[in-house]
Design a protein around this motif. Sequence first.
Motif, PDB file in Angstrom:
ATOM      1  N   ALA A   1      63.016 -22.417  62.014  1.00 19.63           N
ATOM      2  CA  ALA A   1      61.790 -22.130  62.894  1.00 19.63           C
ATOM      3  C   ALA A   1      62.161 -23.471  63.937  1.00 19.63           C
ATOM      4  CB  ALA A   1      60.421 -22.016  62.458  1.00 19.63           C
ATOM      5  N   ASP A   2      61.634 -23.158  65.124  1.00 21.43           N
ATOM      6  CA  ASP A   2      61.695 -24.255  65.980  1.00 21.43           C
ATOM      7  C   ASP A   2      60.164 -24.798  66.109  1.00 21.43           C
ATOM      8  OD1 ASP A   2      64.407 -24.236  67.198  1.00 21.43           O
ATOM      9  OD2 ASP A   2      63.776 -22.152  67.940  1.00 21.43           O
ATOM     10  N   VAL A   3      59.295 -23.778  65.878  1.00 17.05           N
ATOM     11  CA  VAL A   3      57.674 -24.054  66.236  1.00 17.05           C
ATOM     12  C   VAL A   3      57.127 -23.260  65.065  1.00 17.05           C
ATOM     13  CG1 VAL A   3      55.658 -23.832  67.672  1.00 17.05           C
ATOM     14  CG2 VAL A   3      57.968 -24.025  68.506  1.00 17.05           C
ATOM     15  N   LEU A   4      56.224 -24.183  64.336  1.00 11.25           N
ATOM     16  CA  LEU A   4      55.420 -23.489  63.226  1.00 11.25           C
ATOM     17  C   LEU A   4      54.054 -23.347  63.896  1.00 11.25           C
ATOM     18  CD1 LEU A   4      56.270 -25.053  59.911  1.00 11.25           C
ATOM     19  CD2 LEU A   4      56.142 -22.656  60.243  1.00 11.25           C
ATOM     20  N   ILE A   5      53.366 -22.208  63.711  1.00  8.91           N
ATOM     21  CA  ILE A   5      51.949 -22.134  64.113  1.00  8.91           C
ATOM     22  C   ILE A   5      51.350 -21.787  62.525  1.00  8.91           C
ATOM     23  CG2 ILE A   5      50.242 -21.098  65.298  1.00  8.91           C
ATOM     24  CD1 ILE A   5      52.054 -20.392  67.589  1.00  8.91           C
TER      25      ILE A   5
ATOM     26  N   SER B   1      69.873  -5.933  75.060  1.00  8.25           N
ATOM     27  CA  SER B   1      68.911  -6.909  75.324  1.00  8.25           C
ATOM     28  C   SER B   1      69.561  -8.203  75.713  1.00  8.25           C
ATOM     29  CB  SER B   1      67.756  -7.112  74.701  1.00  8.25           C
ATOM     30  OG  SER B   1      68.553  -7.753  73.354  1.00  8.25           O
ATOM     31  N   GLY B   2      70.714  -8.414  75.130  1.00 10.27           N
ATOM     32  CA  GLY B   2      71.335  -9.828  75.030  1.00 10.27           C
ATOM     33  C   GLY B   2      70.547 -10.662  74.408  1.00 10.27           C
ATOM     34  N   ASN B   3      70.821 -12.084  74.582  1.00 11.07           N
ATOM     35  CA  ASN B   3      70.046 -13.027  73.684  1.00 11.07           C
ATOM     36  C   ASN B   3      68.621 -13.204  74.139  1.00 11.07           C
ATOM     37  OD1 ASN B   3      72.107 -13.627  72.270  1.00 11.07           O
ATOM     38  ND2 ASN B   3      72.610 -15.660  72.873  1.00 11.07           N
ATOM     39  N   LEU B   4      67.830 -13.652  73.355  1.00  9.08           N
ATOM     40  CA  LEU B   4      66.516 -13.659  73.930  1.00  9.08           C
ATOM     41  C   LEU B   4      65.850 -15.049  74.150  1.00  9.08           C
ATOM     42  CD1 LEU B   4      65.187 -11.005  71.246  1.00  9.08           C
ATOM     43  CD2 LEU B   4      65.678 -10.634  73.397  1.00  9.08           C
ATOM     44  N   SER B   5      64.789 -14.949  74.698  1.00  7.39           N
ATOM     45  CA  SER B   5      64.218 -16.384  74.825  1.00  7.39           C
ATOM     46  C   SER B   5      63.085 -16.803  73.674  1.00  7.39           C
ATOM     47  CB  SER B   5      63.206 -16.644  75.895  1.00  7.39           C
ATOM     48  OG  SER B   5      64.236 -16.133  77.400  1.00  7.39           O
ATOM     49  N   LEU B   6      62.582 -15.834  73.206  1.00 10.07           N
ATOM     50  CA  LEU B   6      61.565 -15.969  72.163  1.00 10.07           C
ATOM     51  C   LEU B   6      61.557 -15.030  71.148  1.00 10.07           C
ATOM     52  CD1 LEU B   6      58.739 -17.363  71.386  1.00 10.07           C
ATOM     53  CD2 LEU B   6      57.769 -15.572  72.846  1.00 10.07           C
ATOM     54  N   TYR B   7      61.507 -15.496  69.861  1.00 11.61           N
ATOM     55  CA  TYR B   7      61.397 -14.508  68.524  1.00 11.61           C
ATOM     56  C   TYR B   7      60.104 -15.280  67.850  1.00 11.61           C
ATOM     57  CZ  TYR B   7      62.477 -12.551  64.213  1.00 11.61           C
ATOM     58  OH  TYR B   7      62.444 -11.960  62.849  1.00 11.61           O
ATOM     59  N   VAL B   8      59.297 -14.192  67.374  1.00 13.00           N
ATOM     60  CA  VAL B   8      57.991 -14.350  66.785  1.00 13.00           C
ATOM     61  C   VAL B   8      58.067 -13.832  65.458  1.00 13.00           C
ATOM     62  CG1 VAL B   8      55.533 -14.502  66.845  1.00 13.00           C
ATOM     63  CG2 VAL B   8      56.595 -14.825  69.019  1.00 13.00           C
ATOM     64  N   ASP B   9      57.767 -14.505  64.440  1.00 12.18           N
ATOM     65  CA  ASP B   9      58.016 -13.932  62.845  1.00 12.18           C
ATOM     66  C   ASP B   9      57.176 -14.803  61.999  1.00 12.18           C
ATOM     67  OD1 ASP B   9      58.625 -11.995  60.938  1.00 12.18           O
ATOM     68  OD2 ASP B   9      60.695 -12.546  61.165  1.00 12.18           O
ATOM     69  N   GLY B  10      56.698 -14.131  60.973  1.00 10.74           N
ATOM     70  CA  GLY B  10      56.092 -14.800  59.751  1.00 10.74           C
ATOM     71  C   GLY B  10      57.244 -15.400  59.029  1.00 10.74           C
ATOM     72  N   ALA B  11      56.627 -15.766  57.791  1.00  9.61           N
ATOM     73  CA  ALA B  11      57.518 -16.442  56.693  1.00  9.61           C
ATOM     74  C   ALA B  11      56.555 -16.492  55.412  1.00  9.61           C
ATOM     75  CB  ALA B  11      57.900 -17.743  56.741  1.00  9.61           C
ATOM     76  N   ASP B  12      57.319 -16.372  54.281  1.00  5.83           N
ATOM     77  CA  ASP B  12      56.863 -16.344  52.911  1.00  5.83           C
ATOM     78  C   ASP B  12      56.703 -17.830  52.464  1.00  5.83           C
ATOM     79  OD1 ASP B  12      56.712 -13.339  52.478  1.00  5.83           O
ATOM     80  OD2 ASP B  12      59.012 -13.608  52.553  1.00  5.83           O
ATOM     81  N   GLU B  13      57.489 -18.790  53.034  1.00  8.15           N
ATOM     82  CA  GLU B  13      57.268 -19.973  52.573  1.00  8.15           C
ATOM     83  C   GLU B  13      57.777 -20.919  53.613  1.00  8.15           C
ATOM     84  OE1 GLU B  13      57.565 -20.664  47.671  1.00  8.15           O
ATOM     85  OE2 GLU B  13      59.314 -21.406  49.110  1.00  8.15           O
ATOM     86  N   PHE B  14      57.215 -22.106  53.772  1.00  6.20           N
ATOM     87  CA  PHE B  14      57.981 -23.337  54.867  1.00  6.20           C
ATOM     88  C   PHE B  14      57.801 -24.530  54.340  1.00  6.20           C
ATOM     89  CE2 PHE B  14      54.339 -25.326  56.710  1.00  6.20           C
ATOM     90  CZ  PHE B  14      53.144 -24.446  56.394  1.00  6.20           C
ATOM     91  N   ASP B  15      58.850 -25.298  54.675  1.00  4.87           N
ATOM     92  CA  ASP B  15      58.830 -26.689  54.069  1.00  4.87           C
ATOM     93  C   ASP B  15      58.897 -27.604  55.112  1.00  4.87           C
ATOM     94  OD1 ASP B  15      61.358 -27.252  55.400  1.00  4.87           O
ATOM     95  OD2 ASP B  15      62.605 -27.188  53.521  1.00  4.87           O
ATOM     96  N   PRO B  16      58.811 -28.836  55.013  1.00  3.23           N
ATOM     97  CA  PRO B  16      58.401 -29.784  56.164  1.00  3.23           C
ATOM     98  C   PRO B  16      59.461 -30.039  57.410  1.00  3.23           C
ATOM     99  CG  PRO B  16      58.273 -30.886  53.969  1.00  3.23           C
ATOM    100  CD  PRO B  16      58.654 -29.833  53.607  1.00  3.23           C
ATOM    101  N   LYS B  17      60.616 -29.395  56.979  1.00  7.16           N
ATOM    102  CA  LYS B  17      61.718 -29.265  58.015  1.00  7.16           C
ATOM    103  C   LYS B  17      61.620 -28.060  58.740  1.00  7.16           C
ATOM    104  CE  LYS B  17      65.127 -32.810  56.379  1.00  7.16           C
ATOM    105  NZ  LYS B  17      66.218 -33.196  55.513  1.00  7.16           N
ATOM    106  N   LYS B  18      60.667 -27.227  58.420  1.00  6.98           N
ATOM    107  CA  LYS B  18      60.635 -25.748  59.052  1.00  6.98           C
ATOM    108  C   LYS B  18      61.503 -24.778  58.601  1.00  6.98           C
ATOM    109  CE  LYS B  18      58.414 -27.449  63.433  1.00  6.98           C
ATOM    110  NZ  LYS B  18      58.654 -28.346  64.563  1.00  6.98           N
ATOM    111  N   CYS B  19      62.228 -25.168  57.405  1.00  8.38           N
ATOM    112  CA  CYS B  19      63.022 -24.200  56.750  1.00  8.38           C
ATOM    113  C   CYS B  19      62.192 -23.096  56.090  1.00  8.38           C
ATOM    114  CB  CYS B  19      63.988 -25.040  55.530  1.00  8.38           C
ATOM    115  SG  CYS B  19      65.228 -25.973  56.425  1.00  8.38           S
ATOM    116  N   LEU B  20      62.695 -21.919  56.082  1.00  4.17           N
ATOM    117  CA  LEU B  20      61.825 -20.809  55.660  1.00  4.17           C
ATOM    118  C   LEU B  20      62.580 -19.968  54.503  1.00  4.17           C
ATOM    119  CD1 LEU B  20      61.323 -19.459  59.134  1.00  4.17           C
ATOM    120  CD2 LEU B  20      59.946 -21.039  57.830  1.00  4.17           C
ATOM    121  N   ILE B  21      61.761 -19.499  53.527  1.00  8.83           N
ATOM    122  CA  ILE B  21      62.029 -18.291  52.782  1.00  8.83           C
ATOM    123  C   ILE B  21      61.341 -16.994  53.581  1.00  8.83           C
ATOM    124  CG2 ILE B  21      61.676 -17.038  50.774  1.00  8.83           C
ATOM    125  CD1 ILE B  21      62.096 -19.608  49.101  1.00  8.83           C
ATOM    126  N   LYS B  22      62.167 -15.925  53.702  1.00  7.08           N
ATOM    127  CA  LYS B  22      61.582 -14.819  54.526  1.00  7.08           C
ATOM    128  C   LYS B  22      62.029 -13.502  53.691  1.00  7.08           C
ATOM    129  CE  LYS B  22      61.507 -14.087  58.688  1.00  7.08           C
ATOM    130  NZ  LYS B  22      60.552 -13.449  58.420  1.00  7.08           N
TER     131      LYS B  22
END
Length: 215
Positions: A202-206, A71-92
């Motif tokens: 993450a770039d975007v958190l929903i 595929s090569g590089n992708l435009s979009l990745y969608v995934d969950g997380a176990d924790e997120f902080d105010p800077k969108k850093c994650l534990i996964k």
Amino acid sequence: MSEAKRLAAEKAIEFVEDGMTVGVGTGSTVAYFIDALGRDPGRIKAAVSSSEQSTARLRAHGIEVMDLNHSGNLSLYVDGADEFDPKKCLIKGGGAALTREKIIAQASAKFVCIVDPSKQVPVLGKFPLPVEVIPMARSLVAREILSLTGGQPVWRDGVITDNGNVILDVHNLAITDPVAMETALNQIPGVVAVGLFARRPADVLIIGGDTVQVL
Ligand code: 5RP
């Protein structure tokens, strides 16, 4: 919480463009996202999957699963997380898929993380930090992690990752500098991947809920 997860996943569909190849994570929140993609499987070209579990669900919906090498590089990745902080850093890595998740996140221009509100923390580390380890290095890595962080590594007994490795879950951490922690743990021989997503957050958190927040 499953309704909040579903709402976050449904919102992420708005980031999917026709004909895209989409990176797809792993877990119960992502399962809702895959099911939403599956309502119109011909809309995307293909998916790049982070686990055998997600691959099976994607294929069950008739969605083609492509190798990242093709595929090569992708435009979009969608995934969950176990924790997120105010800077969108994650534990996964609660689902033991952290290594492939990290690879796809790195290959993707935009990482949209879908979560329920219970995953929000001021400081990462309440959720035990998963670390994928080459089996022969398990005890060595556990000792190194203990002396480096003071956290308590616990072998996730009976779990073998899709890559044939084992998981150590590190308890009792308060990760005030996630980039430094990720960098330090990455240096231990035998560590395959650390479930900290700080160098590439993450770039975007929903965040699903009565009001769905897009941050
Ligand atoms: C799998 C992961 C998942 O994204 C994480 O565990 C969240 O799972 P869920 O959506 O089931 O709460 O990192 O390795």
